[in-house]
Design a protein around this motif. Structure first.
Motif, PDB file in Angstrom:
ATOM      1  N   PHE A 114       3.772   2.638   0.211  1.00  0.00           N
ATOM      2  CA  PHE A 114       4.664   3.624  -0.397  1.00  0.00           C
ATOM      3  C   PHE A 114       5.000   3.290  -1.846  1.00  0.00           C
ATOM      4  CE2 PHE A 114       5.870   4.477   4.128  1.00  0.00           C
ATOM      5  CZ  PHE A 114       5.442   5.793   4.160  1.00  0.00           C
ATOM      6  N   GLY A 115       4.484   2.155  -2.334  1.00  0.00           N
ATOM      7  CA  GLY A 115       4.685   1.788  -3.732  1.00  0.00           C
ATOM      8  C   GLY A 115       6.095   1.369  -4.075  1.00  0.00           C
ATOM      9  N   GLU A 116       6.830   0.839  -3.094  1.00  0.00           N
ATOM     10  CA  GLU A 116       8.205   0.391  -3.342  1.00  0.00           C
ATOM     11  C   GLU A 116       8.172  -1.013  -3.957  1.00  0.00           C
ATOM     12  OE1 GLU A 116      10.772   0.783   0.066  1.00  0.00           O
ATOM     13  OE2 GLU A 116       9.502   2.365   0.886  1.00  0.00           O
ATOM     14  N   SER A 117       8.842  -1.182  -5.077  1.00  0.00           N
ATOM     15  CA  SER A 117       8.861  -2.484  -5.753  1.00  0.00           C
ATOM     16  C   SER A 117      10.251  -3.101  -5.679  1.00  0.00           C
ATOM     17  CB  SER A 117       8.442  -2.332  -7.218  1.00  0.00           C
ATOM     18  OG  SER A 117       8.432  -3.575  -7.867  1.00  0.00           O
ATOM     19  N   GLY A 118      10.285  -4.418  -5.665  1.00  0.00           N
ATOM     20  CA  GLY A 118      11.559  -5.135  -5.696  1.00  0.00           C
ATOM     21  C   GLY A 118      12.084  -5.533  -4.341  1.00  0.00           C
ATOM     22  N   THR A 151      11.718 -19.927   6.449  1.00  0.00           N
ATOM     23  CA  THR A 151      11.329 -20.921   5.442  1.00  0.00           C
ATOM     24  C   THR A 151      10.878 -20.328   4.115  1.00  0.00           C
ATOM     25  OG1 THR A 151       9.047 -20.961   6.272  1.00  0.00           O
ATOM     26  CG2 THR A 151      10.600 -22.554   7.225  1.00  0.00           C
ATOM     27  N   HIS A 152      10.495 -19.033   4.107  1.00  0.00           N
ATOM     28  CA  HIS A 152       9.879 -18.461   2.917  1.00  0.00           C
ATOM     29  C   HIS A 152      10.447 -17.082   2.571  1.00  0.00           C
ATOM     30  CE1 HIS A 152       7.001 -21.686   3.402  1.00  0.00           C
ATOM     31  NE2 HIS A 152       6.425 -21.349   2.258  1.00  0.00           N
ATOM     32  N   LEU A 153      10.234 -16.724   1.300  1.00  0.00           N
ATOM     33  CA  LEU A 153      10.584 -15.404   0.795  1.00  0.00           C
ATOM     34  C   LEU A 153       9.315 -14.705   0.330  1.00  0.00           C
ATOM     35  CD1 LEU A 153      13.572 -16.459  -1.493  1.00  0.00           C
ATOM     36  CD2 LEU A 153      13.778 -15.333   0.722  1.00  0.00           C
ATOM     37  N   LEU A 154       9.243 -13.399   0.581  1.00  0.00           N
ATOM     38  CA  LEU A 154       8.148 -12.603   0.047  1.00  0.00           C
ATOM     39  C   LEU A 154       8.738 -11.417  -0.701  1.00  0.00           C
ATOM     40  CD1 LEU A 154       4.703 -11.853   1.153  1.00  0.00           C
ATOM     41  CD2 LEU A 154       6.118  -9.846   0.758  1.00  0.00           C
ATOM     42  N   ASN A 155       8.316 -11.268  -1.937  1.00  0.00           N
ATOM     43  CA  ASN A 155       8.834 -10.224  -2.816  1.00  0.00           C
ATOM     44  C   ASN A 155       7.708  -9.264  -3.207  1.00  0.00           C
ATOM     45  OD1 ASN A 155       9.691 -10.041  -6.285  1.00  0.00           O
ATOM     46  ND2 ASN A 155      10.559  -8.791  -4.663  1.00  0.00           N
ATOM     47  N   HIS A 213       2.243  -6.587  -6.965  1.00  0.00           N
ATOM     48  CA  HIS A 213       1.869  -7.847  -6.342  1.00  0.00           C
ATOM     49  C   HIS A 213       2.839  -8.232  -5.219  1.00  0.00           C
ATOM     50  CE1 HIS A 213      -0.362  -8.117 -10.147  1.00  0.00           C
ATOM     51  NE2 HIS A 213      -1.188  -8.914  -9.492  1.00  0.00           N
ATOM     52  N   LEU A 214       2.311  -8.985  -4.268  1.00  0.00           N
ATOM     53  CA  LEU A 214       3.123  -9.644  -3.256  1.00  0.00           C
ATOM     54  C   LEU A 214       3.213 -11.105  -3.657  1.00  0.00           C
ATOM     55  CD1 LEU A 214       1.384  -7.276  -1.788  1.00  0.00           C
ATOM     56  CD2 LEU A 214       2.230  -8.306   0.307  1.00  0.00           C
ATOM     57  N   ILE A 215       4.428 -11.611  -3.744  1.00  0.00           N
ATOM     58  CA  ILE A 215       4.630 -12.992  -4.187  1.00  0.00           C
ATOM     59  C   ILE A 215       5.381 -13.746  -3.092  1.00  0.00           C
ATOM     60  CG2 ILE A 215       5.587 -14.487  -5.964  1.00  0.00           C
ATOM     61  CD1 ILE A 215       5.440 -12.129  -7.894  1.00  0.00           C
ATOM     62  N   LEU A 216       4.769 -14.836  -2.653  1.00  0.00           N
ATOM     63  CA  LEU A 216       5.314 -15.654  -1.570  1.00  0.00           C
ATOM     64  C   LEU A 216       5.750 -17.002  -2.117  1.00  0.00           C
ATOM     65  CD1 LEU A 216       5.634 -16.032   1.600  1.00  0.00           C
ATOM     66  CD2 LEU A 216       3.361 -17.084   1.509  1.00  0.00           C
ATOM     67  N   ALA A 217       6.939 -17.447  -1.714  1.00  0.00           N
ATOM     68  CA  ALA A 217       7.443 -18.746  -2.174  1.00  0.00           C
ATOM     69  C   ALA A 217       8.365 -19.348  -1.119  1.00  0.00           C
ATOM     70  CB  ALA A 217       8.201 -18.591  -3.489  1.00  0.00           C
ATOM     71  N   PRO A 218       8.486 -20.683  -1.094  1.00  0.00           N
ATOM     72  CA  PRO A 218       9.435 -21.311  -0.172  1.00  0.00           C
ATOM     73  C   PRO A 218      10.875 -20.960  -0.548  1.00  0.00           C
ATOM     74  CG  PRO A 218       7.922 -22.928  -1.135  1.00  0.00           C
ATOM     75  CD  PRO A 218       7.763 -21.674  -1.910  1.00  0.00           C
ATOM     76  N   ILE A 219      11.729 -20.859   0.452  1.00  0.00           N
ATOM     77  CA  ILE A 219      13.158 -20.695   0.183  1.00  0.00           C
ATOM     78  C   ILE A 219      13.671 -21.994  -0.439  1.00  0.00           C
ATOM     79  CG2 ILE A 219      15.443 -20.426   1.233  1.00  0.00           C
ATOM     80  CD1 ILE A 219      14.143 -18.718   3.382  1.00  0.00           C
ATOM     81  N   LEU A 222      12.034 -12.194 -18.670  1.00  0.00           N
ATOM     82  CA  LEU A 222      10.897 -13.110 -18.556  1.00  0.00           C
ATOM     83  C   LEU A 222       9.996 -12.767 -17.376  1.00  0.00           C
ATOM     84  CD1 LEU A 222      12.397 -16.638 -19.321  1.00  0.00           C
ATOM     85  CD2 LEU A 222      11.142 -15.120 -20.852  1.00  0.00           C
ATOM     86  N   LYS A 223      10.395 -11.729 -16.604  1.00  0.00           N
ATOM     87  CA  LYS A 223       9.640 -11.299 -15.424  1.00  0.00           C
ATOM     88  C   LYS A 223       9.500 -12.433 -14.405  1.00  0.00           C
ATOM     89  CE  LYS A 223       7.100  -7.704 -17.895  1.00  0.00           C
ATOM     90  NZ  LYS A 223       5.780  -7.139 -18.268  1.00  0.00           N
ATOM     91  N   VAL A 224      10.581 -13.191 -14.262  1.00  0.00           N
ATOM     92  CA  VAL A 224      10.589 -14.253 -13.253  1.00  0.00           C
ATOM     93  C   VAL A 224      10.677 -13.610 -11.875  1.00  0.00           C
ATOM     94  CG1 VAL A 224      11.826 -16.261 -12.352  1.00  0.00           C
ATOM     95  CG2 VAL A 224      11.692 -15.868 -14.832  1.00  0.00           C
ATOM     96  N   PRO A 225       9.761 -13.918 -10.961  1.00  0.00           N
ATOM     97  CA  PRO A 225       9.791 -13.304  -9.631  1.00  0.00           C
ATOM     98  C   PRO A 225      11.108 -13.568  -8.908  1.00  0.00           C
ATOM     99  CG  PRO A 225       7.728 -14.481  -9.980  1.00  0.00           C
ATOM    100  CD  PRO A 225       8.632 -14.843 -11.126  1.00  0.00           C
TER     101      PRO A 225
END
Length: 439
Positions: free
Chosen positions: A286-290, A297-301, A306-312, A393-396
């Protein structure tokens, strides 16, 4: 059956006659059959039995029966007396789950203590079918069709090719004694309902129903292995890593057939479930961003395309830095604190900071940034909210939670890893520098 068993363990290299194993035995028909087969195949073993104390005198007689059997074979016998009801109550789990945890934990502890080659379990073909259907009832993916492996870790299941009927015929023909567990006839548990009601009805649909099911499961298992290989190729091609981030273009996801499965297999090791994977996929479509998704244990944004995955980020308690400290530690790493003459060349790396030492007031504090925090970034004249600064700075989003700031007398001197404050910079009047250098 003896010849078939020996041929099977040799062809698959499952058991080694030069090694000694631990046979997990309840005293029931299956494990007594397996013990007899191991003896005839000259596979050395010791016997392990858990008395769960769930059936009173019957449980004690099971233990006595196995003790006498071990004595007749002149092999070591090990027994564990378990308070199963108490164990289940303390952990708020079912009696079945408690019994499973107790026996497998003890088996492994005993195997290690005795330095044995593996733990042999008497699961057979019918157990395998029941396990697969139980997995399906839980809402499994394709891996649930795999069922039990012949060998996984220290657990060995050499009787998976043999049916309950074959086992029963063998023990009767050879006069092998066993203990009958009265609870096996009850239909209080899902497995027993499948065993006594559902599967017999299914097998009556066609004479070859059981063999066709096993063939279908085998083909599905092979298909699953093929998918796993394709997934690994897709993952290596499409997912990039930057520091502790994993990044996937949403286009590289939604254009693929089986996108939901690809996404789930990627995210599953990080604690996400299949329902979350489906929600994430729909968000991309659906093109939803944010939007932010979270596991334990992890966050996905979903960040633009893009899909960005990082540890909490780990919980961080503020730390204090005194004038005499020479280093400090953050979850991100160690920082050296160096005091330098002003003529030193300025380090422009974002990871490090050179501050005018005489403008700082000790003790300094390092803490996680908070909503409402402001500072004047280097090169600017007006204060800016850190939240806006990070957006610029477009920090995820997945990185923002873990960002920390260096505080001097309630003023932010450095957004660590990003930019120092203009007021703390080195100028022509600077005589001493505080150099914060990441190792």
């Amino acid at each position: 059956m003896v010849e078939a068993f020996i041929r099977h363990i040799r062809n698959k290299s499952i058991l080694n006659p030069s090694k000694t194993y631990l046979l997990a035995s309840s005293g029931g028909m299956d494990s007594m059959c397996l013990g007899n087969l191991l003896t005839k195949a000259s596979i050395p073993f010791e016997i392990a039995h858990v008395n769960f104390q769930l059936r009173g005198e019957e449980s004690d007689k099971d233990e006595e029966f196995l003790r006498n059997w071990a004595k007749s074979l002149s092999i070591p016998f090990h027994v564990h007396l378990a308070d199963t009801y108490r164990f289940a109550s303390e952990r708020n789990i079912s009696t079945q789950m408690a019994a499973r945890e107790i026996r497998y934990d003890w088996f492994e502890k005993l195997r290690a203590e005795r330095n044995l080659e593996g733990i042999i379990i008497a699961h057979h073909e019918d157990d395998q079918i029941e396990t697969i259907f139980l997995n399906l009832l839980r809402g499994t993916g394709i891996e649930g069709i795999y069922g039990m492996a012949e060998r996984r870790g220290w657990i060995i299941r050499p009787m998976l090719p043999f049916s309950r009927t074959e086992i029963q015929e063998f023990v009767l023909e050879n006069g092998i004694e066993w203990r009958e567990d009265s609870s096996n006839e009850k239909t209080d548990y899902k497995r027993n309902k499948l065993r006594h009601i559902s599967l017999p009805a299914l097998y009556e649909v066609a004479d070859d129903a059981k063999s066709n099911l096993l063939n279908s499961f085998a083909r599905l298992k092979d298909t699953g292995k093929a998918f796993t290989a394709l997934f690994e190729n897709w993952k290596s091609e499409k997912i990039t890593e930057s520091e502790d981030l994993q990044i996937l273009s949403s286009k590289d996801l939604i254009r693929n057939a089986g996108a939901s499965s690809l996404l789930y297999f990627w995210l599953r090791p990080y604690g996400f479930n299949s329902d979350q994977a489906q929600d994430i996929l729909e968000t991309c479509q659906f093109g939803e961003s944010g939007k932010l998704f979270e596991s334990s244990t992890h966050l996905l944004n979903i960040d633009r395309d893009h899909l960005i995955l990082a540890p909490i980020p780990a919980e961080f308690d503020p730390i204090s830095i005194t004038k005499n400290d020479i280093e400090f530690f953050l979850p991100e790493g160690k920082y050296d604190l160096l005091k330098l003459e002003a003529q030193e060349a300025i380090d422009k790396s974002r990871q490090n900071a050179m501050l005018d030492l005489e403008r700082l007031s000790f003790p300094l504090e390092v803490r996680t940034w908070q909503e409402g925090d402001r500072f004047i970034p280097l090169g600017m004249k007006n204060a800016k909210k850190i939240s806006d600064f990070l957006i610029d700075l477009k920090v995820p989003v997945v990185k923002k939670r873990g960002i920390k700031v260096l505080i001097s007398e309630d003023q932010i001197a450095w957004v660590i890893g990003y930019r120092i404050a203009d007021w703390a910079k080195s100028t022509a009047a600077t005589r001493k520098l505080l150099y914060l250098k990441k190792q």
